[in-house]
Each structure stands twice: as structure tokens, then as C-alpha cells.
Design a protein around this motif. Structure first.
Motif, mmCIF file in Angstrom:
data_model
loop_
_atom_site.group_PDB
_atom_site.id
_atom_site.type_symbol
_atom_site.label_atom_id
_atom_site.label_comp_id
_atom_site.label_asym_id
_atom_site.label_seq_id
_atom_site.Cartn_x
_atom_site.Cartn_y
_atom_site.Cartn_z
ATOM 1 N N LEU A 1 35.707 43.480 22.782
ATOM 2 C CA LEU A 1 36.638 44.593 23.296
ATOM 3 C C LEU A 1 37.015 43.799 24.651
ATOM 4 O O LEU A 1 36.258 43.091 25.249
ATOM 5 N N PRO B 1 40.426 43.313 27.512
ATOM 6 C CA PRO B 1 42.085 43.372 27.821
ATOM 7 C C PRO B 1 42.756 42.299 27.119
ATOM 8 O O PRO B 1 42.092 41.190 26.705
ATOM 9 N N ASN B 2 44.133 42.670 27.067
ATOM 10 C CA ASN B 2 45.197 41.319 26.762
ATOM 11 C C ASN B 2 44.818 39.830 27.289
ATOM 12 O O ASN B 2 44.572 39.987 28.737
ATOM 13 N N LYS C 1 39.794 37.391 23.001
ATOM 14 C CA LYS C 1 39.523 37.872 21.650
ATOM 15 C C LYS C 1 39.967 37.144 20.655
ATOM 16 O O LYS C 1 39.299 36.730 19.818
ATOM 17 N N GLU D 1 42.366 42.830 16.176
ATOM 18 C CA GLU D 1 43.118 44.280 16.309
ATOM 19 C C GLU D 1 43.997 44.714 14.926
ATOM 20 O O GLU D 1 45.159 44.595 14.927
ATOM 21 N N THR E 1 38.030 42.943 16.567
ATOM 22 C CA THR E 1 38.357 42.848 18.005
ATOM 23 C C THR E 1 39.453 43.888 18.344
ATOM 24 O O THR E 1 40.269 44.578 17.539
ATOM 25 N N HIS F 1 41.674 46.567 21.547
ATOM 26 C CA HIS F 1 41.229 47.022 22.883
ATOM 27 C C HIS F 1 41.442 48.711 23.033
ATOM 28 O O HIS F 1 41.823 49.324 24.169
ATOM 29 N N ASN G 1 36.116 39.360 29.447
ATOM 30 C CA ASN G 1 37.263 39.479 30.274
ATOM 31 C C ASN G 1 37.168 38.115 30.794
ATOM 32 O O ASN G 1 36.516 37.272 31.153
ATOM 33 N N TYR H 1 34.119 51.020 30.466
ATOM 34 C CA TYR H 1 34.917 49.974 30.245
ATOM 35 C C TYR H 1 35.562 49.742 31.765
ATOM 36 O O TYR H 1 35.845 48.639 32.378
#
Lengths: 263, 326
Positions: B46, B48-49, B53, B172, B202, B204, B220, B315
Motif C-alpha cells: 500500500l 501513495p502514487n 510500489k 493496481e 499493490t 492505493h 512511502n 494510513y
């Protein structure tokens, strides 16, 4: 060993079929196969006739046919790799258990055999538009030379295709290389017109020897077509070895740089 | 033997800036990653963009090389043992690319069956089974260009399973899908896991990871911030309640006062067509509601509800609200 060979042949056949199916849905490629050879033939034969060299009609037709074949092969080395990159399938192909050059062999052969249509169109244009007499002196040697020419051009395409994995402008490179290849391979005019220092470059290009082999089988030049065919076989093997070695390096570079999906 | 073992893995990308005077710049995508995934586990990554990942997934699926450290999948090194490893893994990258649009769905799977050296007698049986698993049997012979996004994503999954891989990498897989298509795809992922596949997923989408994964790692800025089960991850916010307040015209001053309140752990705000939705994480949230409403006086408070914290709240607490908005 036999199982391995079967698997490789299956991949080649699968890639061949897959490429043929994709090509059949691409109207531009069909146009390339049918329309461009007519233009090349009109251009080449017309130039010779206008220059008063009518006896060079068959030479011009073979040259134009080879241009058509080469043009169809462009799709192999340039547009195929570029298309796979844009479509996001390049990384899938490279990360599959099959070595990428084997995948390219199937796709290349598919295009090479489709390019035979160009040759037929070229001969038909020569016969219909210019009423040329297209007598082939040694038809058996002509057919063998044609097959070996297609195979060696496919292998040459593999060398280029393996390199093109590195660049996002593969198709543009091939477009730019089009006319230099036509000139260097003697497809537009005899090689003897070229400066001597350029000839070594001609001698490593598959279209040069393909054109010579076809010319010799047709009785246009005095050389023995079978000997040139042997050279074509040697050249094809050399291309294969170069492509295999080159691709190992290329695969390392694209994995290192993460450039497989950049387009 | 572990399914995936990652030791001190790092990846740096080089980029250039400027047109004439080019300057090379190194960007660290992954730094000192350590991770173990057990066989049969459904493991979620998990973040963020831009967290790293996709880079990690691509390294594990042999598409990219790491810059430092090492990674093993099924006991094989992802750099050196690609020949042995590739037939035993599958990868599915999110989005609509990666398929031959001019071919039919069946032709796409058949082609990859050939590339993965699946014997014809096996692929003849397996391809219809996979099409059935992802619910594409009826449209299998149509060209992919006519498929919806969800159908393409399902086809990706079927393609990724054609070699019956031991480990499947899903990057994703539900991105951009409508809720029904995403739910159907999640059911397929669970089914594959039930059949014994190790899955490295993966995402988000917190609810997705919460619903599917047995363990989760939060990544992160190229580093792993946490590895745990989703329920243990949620205990980070077990002492908190979430107060959701819907209102209009929240002033920056009111928002700042809310954030500075001693009984507020964090506040996130989302805008919906002129209205704002505030998510306030607060210990003992119910008792503090009157105070929160007072602070928001003049902001046309329309609705107030409280709920238990979710994985998303954990998160947010871990990475801050910037991560949620990225």
C-alpha cells in the motif's frame, strides 16, 4: 532437446500467426503491400526506360520488388518493436520465458512472407504497365534465392529489432534508413555506380546479396546464383549470432535503465 | 522456502534536466527494502502514487534490475535466475495497455500460452477455464478493442494465470474500474488465493487491501513504513473515533483551529460540489462533537456522524493526509 525445439517452433508459429492476424486488421499495412510496390516499379522502370536503358526492365522490376520486400520488413524491425512498446506489451514479451529474438523471428517471418505479395504486385505492374518481358533464366535458383533472401532479410531485421528495443524512435530510424538501404543495396541502380569506399558497407547488407542472387538467377548478371545463395546462408547465420549476443546486452540495458515502457 | 524474500533492496533512476546543458539527476525510488512473503499468502503493498510500489513489482517480476540489495522469488534470484524463474511467475499491470487490441481475448491468452511454453494439450483445457474464471467466455472471440476497461482488466488476469504461476504480481489491478467491476475482480483474486497462489498485490485503495490481504506493507517515498496484518495496522487508531462532519464554506481559520484542538489527532477535508466533508480523528470523539460544531460556526454544518476507524484512517495517521491526497 526435441521438446525444447518443439516449444521454440511453437513460439515462432504462434508469433507468426499472431502477427498475421494483427496485420490483416491493419489497412495501412495492406496498402503498403499493394500500393507501394506499384509506385516503386513505376519509378524504377520508368527511370530506366526514360534513360533509354530498356533492357534493364527486369533489373528494375527485381530492384523494385526488393524495395517492397524491404519496406514490408521495416515493420518487423522498427514498427513492431515500437508498437509493442506503445502497446505496453514489450515488457511482457521480454519478461516471458521465451528469448525475445525468437519472438521476433516469428513476427519477422510472418511479415517477410506477406511481403511476397509485394513481389507479385511488382511483377504484375512490370508486365501490365510496361509490357516488359520478364523471362527468368533459372526459375529453380530464383525461387531458392527468393526464399533465402526473405530469411536473410528477416535475420537482418532481428539485428535491427534487438537494437531497437533500446530506443523509443525505432520506426523513425527505419524510415530514415529506407533510401540509404535502397541505394547501398543496389536496388535503385547498379552498385558499380557507388563510390568504392561505400561498397564494404553494401557487402554486409542482406538486400544487396538478395538482389544479386535474384539478378543472377534471372540471368541479368553472369554470377553463379547458388554461390550467392551460400553467401546468403552464411550472412543469415552471422546475423542470428549477432542478434543473440546483442540482445543479451540490450536486455540488460533496458532492465537497468527501466526504459521498456518509455515511449 | 519463502515465496518472496527481499534484502536491503534499492533502486535509483537517473533522469536529466535542461535542453542544451543537461544535468543528470538521480531519483531514489526504493531504499533499503526488507520483506518476506510466505507461500500462499495474499500480501498487499500500500502506498501513495510515486511511493515505489510499481518499481518493486517490476523488479520482482524481472522487468527491472535493482540498483542495490537482492530479491528472491521462489528461492531464485530475480537478476541472475530469470530463465528458471520467469515460467513460474505471472504479472498483471493495471491499466488498458499490455494487450493486443486487434486480436480477440482468446487469441491474446493463446499467444501468451505459447510464449510461456504451455503445452498445447494443457492450454486447450486451461484457456476456457481461465475465461470462465474471469467471466469472459461469451465475449472471448471478440476483438479486445471492443472490451470495456473492466473486461480488459479481467483478460489481463487470465493472461497472467496462463502459465499457472506459483506467484502472481498484481500491480493496481482494479485501478479505474467501476465499483461492480472492481468487486468482481476482487472475487477473482480471492478465488486464486484460495487455489493456493501466492499473490503480491499493490494498491492505493485501503478497503481493497483490507478486504483481500492477510498482511500489508505500507511504502512511502521508497521506504517501508510498516508491515503488519490489516487488523493490527488498524489498532494504531483503535483509541480514536472518526467524526465526519458535512458542511459548507469552511474557513481556513476554522480548519486551523480544529487541527490545533487538543482532542484532534488529524483532520482531512474533501470537497464535493461546493460542500465539504471533514474527517476528524479524535480520541473520545462523541463528547467533543459540540466543541467541533462550535468551532465550525458559520460553516453551515449539515450532518454529523461518528464511525469506527478504518484502514484508511490508520494510513492517514501513519503517513499524513498528504499521502491520501497524492
Amino acid at each position: 532437446m526435441i521438446n525444447r525445439l518443439r516449444s521454440v517452433l511453437r513460439v515462432i508459429a504462434g508469433s507468426f500467426t499472431m502477427q498475421a492476424k494483427e496485420r490483416a486488421t491493419n489497412q495501412f499495412f495492406v496498402g503498403t503491400l499493394l500500393v507501394l510496390p506499384i509506385i516503386f516499379t513505376l519509378l524504377s522502370v520508368g527511370t530506366y526506360l526514360y534513360g533509354g536503358k530498356g533492357n534493364f526492365g527486369l533489373y528494375a522490376v527485381i530492384g523494385a520488388g526488393m524495395m517492397g520486400v524491404w519496406n514490408a520488413n521495416l515493420w518487423t524491425s522498427g514498427r513492431i518493436v515500437e508498437g509493442e512498446r506503445r502497446g505496453g506489451t514489450l515488457s511482457m514479451l521480454i519478461a516471458s520465458p521465451t528469448p525475445f529474438p525468437i519472438i521476433l523471428v516469428g513476427k519477422s517471418l510472418s511479415n517477410a512472407f506477406a511481403s511476397l505479395i509485394s513481389l507479385v504486385v511488382t511483377f504484375a505492374t512490370g508486365l501490365i504497365a510496361f509490357r516488359l518481358e520478364l523471362d527468368i533464366a533459372n526459375p529453380a535458383a530464383f525461387i531458392v534465392s527468393l526464399l533465402l533472401t526473405l530469411i536473410s532479410m528477416t535475420c537482418f531485421g532481428l539485428v535491427l529489432g534487438s537494437t531497437f528495443v533500446l530506443t523509443r524512435n525505432a520506426g523513425d530510424f527505419m524510415e530514415a534508413a529506407n533510401y540509404p538501404i535502397f541505394i547501398l543495396s543496389g536496388l535503385m541502380f547498379p552498385l558499380t555506380i557507388l563510390p568504392a569506399w561505400l561498397r564494404p558497407l553494401s557487402s554486409i547488407l542482406a538486400p544487396t546479396w538478395g538482389n544479386l542472387a535474384l539478378g543472377a538467377s534471372a540471368g541479368l548478371v553472369a554470377d553463379n546464383p547458388w554461390l550467392i545463395d551460400l553467401y546468403l546462408i552464411g550472412l543469415s547465420l552471422a546475423y542470428l549470432m549477432i542478434a543473440q549476443t546483442l540482445f543479451k546486452k540490450v536486455e540488460y540495458l533496458v532492465r537497468r535503465d527501466g526504459s521498456m515502457e518509455v515511449f | 522456502m519463502t515465496a518472496i524474500k527481499i534484502e536491503n533492496l534499492g533502486r535509483i533512476f537517473s533522469t536529466t534536466t535542461g535542453t542544451i546543458r543537461r544535468t543528470r539527476k538521480d531519483i531514489t525510488a526504493l531504499e533499503n527494502i526488507n520483506l518476506v512473503v510466505e507461500p500462499g499468502e495474499l500480501f498487499g503493498l500500500l502506498g501513495p502514487n510515486g511511493a515505489g510500489k510499481t518499481t518493486l513489482t517490476r523488479i520482482l517480476s524481472t522487468v527491472l534490475l535493482p540498483s542495490s540489495g537482492r530479491a528472491e522469488v521462489l528461492g531464485m534470484d530475480v537478476v541472475r535466475d530469470t530463465k528458471k524463474l520467469r515460467p513460474r511467475i505471472g504479472m498483471v499491470f493495471g491499466g488498458e495497455r499490455g494487450l493486443y487490441w486487434r486480436l480477440s481475448g482468446r487469441d491474446n491468452i493463446q499467444y501468451f500460452a505459447d510464449l510461456y511454453l504451455v503445452p498445447p494439450e494443457v492450454s486447450r483445457k486451461r484457456i476456457p477455464e481461465l475465461l470462465d474464471l474471469v467471466g469472459l467466455t461469451e465475449r472471448a472471440d471478440e476483438r479486445v478493442e471492443g472490451y470495456s476497461r473492466g473486461m480488459k482488466q479481467k483478460l489481463h488476469i487470465a493472461r497472467g494465470l496462463v502459465n499457472d504461476p506459483d506467484v502472481l504480481f498484481l500491480d493496481e489491478p482494479t485501478i479505474g474500474l467501476d465499483p461492480i467491476a472492481a468487486r468482481e475482480l476482487r472475487a477473482v483474486i480471492l478465488e486464486m488465493n484460495k487455489r493456493g497462489k501466492t499473490i503480491f498485490l499493490t494498491s492505493h485503495y485501503m478497503y481493497e487491501v483490507d478486504e483481500l490481504c492477510q498482511r500489508v506493507a505500507v511504502v512511502n517515498k521508497g521506504k517501508i513504513a510498516l508491515i503488519d496484518t490489516p487488523s493490527a495496522f488498524k489498532t494504531m487508531v483503535a483509541d480514536l473515533e472518526v467524526v465526519e462532519i458535512e458542511c459548507r464554506e469552511v474557513s481556513p481559520e476554522a480548519l486551523a483551529r480544529l487541527r490545533a484542538h487538543p482532542r484532534v489527532a488529524s483532520v482531512t477535508m474533501e470537497n464535493h460540489e461546493g460542500a465539504q466533508s471533514l474527517q476528524i480523528q479524535s480520541p473520545g470523539g462523541v463528547e467533543s462533537i459540540p466543541e467541533f460544531v462550535r468551532i465550525l460556526e458559520g460553516s453551515q454544518v449539515q450532518k454529523v456522524i461518528t464511525r469506527q476507524p478504518t484502514l484508511e484512517d490508520a494510513y492517514v495517521k501513519l503517513l499524513g493526509r498528504e499521502a491520501l491526497n497524492s
